[in-house]
Design a protein around this motif. Sequence first.
Motif, mmCIF file in Angstrom:
data_model
loop_
_atom_site.group_PDB
_atom_site.id
_atom_site.type_symbol
_atom_site.label_atom_id
_atom_site.label_comp_id
_atom_site.label_asym_id
_atom_site.label_seq_id
_atom_site.Cartn_x
_atom_site.Cartn_y
_atom_site.Cartn_z
ATOM 1 N N LEU A 162 11.350 -14.798 0.933
ATOM 2 C CA LEU A 162 11.209 -14.429 2.340
ATOM 3 C C LEU A 162 10.518 -15.549 3.117
ATOM 4 O O LEU A 162 10.886 -15.849 4.264
ATOM 5 N N ALA A 205 10.778 -12.317 8.906
ATOM 6 C CA ALA A 205 11.537 -11.546 7.924
ATOM 7 C C ALA A 205 12.031 -10.224 8.500
ATOM 8 O O ALA A 205 13.128 -9.750 8.147
ATOM 9 N N SER A 241 12.238 -17.645 6.208
ATOM 10 C CA SER A 241 11.626 -17.726 7.532
ATOM 11 C C SER A 241 11.460 -19.171 7.974
ATOM 12 O O SER A 241 11.697 -19.517 9.140
#
Length: 231
Positions: free
Chosen positions: A90, A101, A94
């Motif tokens: 994640l 996220a 990003s």
Amino acid sequence: MPHDDNLPATATIDADKVDPYLVTGRDTAEPPERMGGRFRFLGPCMITSAAVVGSGELLTATTLGAQVGFMLLWLVLMSTFLKVWVQIELGRWSISTGRVAVSGYDDVPPRLGRRGWMSWLVLLMFAQFLTSQAGVIAAMRRGHHREGGQPPRGEVPVALGGIVTREITYRGSYRFVDEISDALRLMAEGVDVSPLMTHEVTLADALHGFELAADRSTGSSKVMIDLRGTA
């Protein structure tokens, strides 16, 4: 958004014009190769890890172990192992896309209504987080209880056992003490308080004066009793 690498060391950076997800390499250091250099990052890493430990590690896992023993230990170990890689990916997503996220969850099909199914799952997760945090706060010891103003007539029962075991500080405050002293000081300074005096009665009619003060339908604000015997 463009990122200026030629800013002087003392420049003031406008946060609205800087993309926090744009990686330029200016603030990125090479990883240490020797064990001594790696130990220098051990302290900050432990602080960061402790900062993200939530109620799942502190409450859910321990409660689950107390209730079922080692029967579901595999679930704790598997979730602990998987969430490390989920959080790493994640973070990479990003940084590479410049999006948080939560916005990416909305892109995962299928969609339920106007949102992706993972968005609804995250909403349920936040609801569970709020309730768990409320439970943690409610279970905490220590606190303060302040009783102010005029207490009711008669004895007021107090749960002394709960105050002692929860380590609650119980304090009383009789607010009229300060109000009377402030009113006397203002009158001594020459403040005109006559607009507040809505009724005036003689000493013989003092009982009627108290009835006027208690009856709000009369529009009474301050009922004065003339101790001189005339009104």
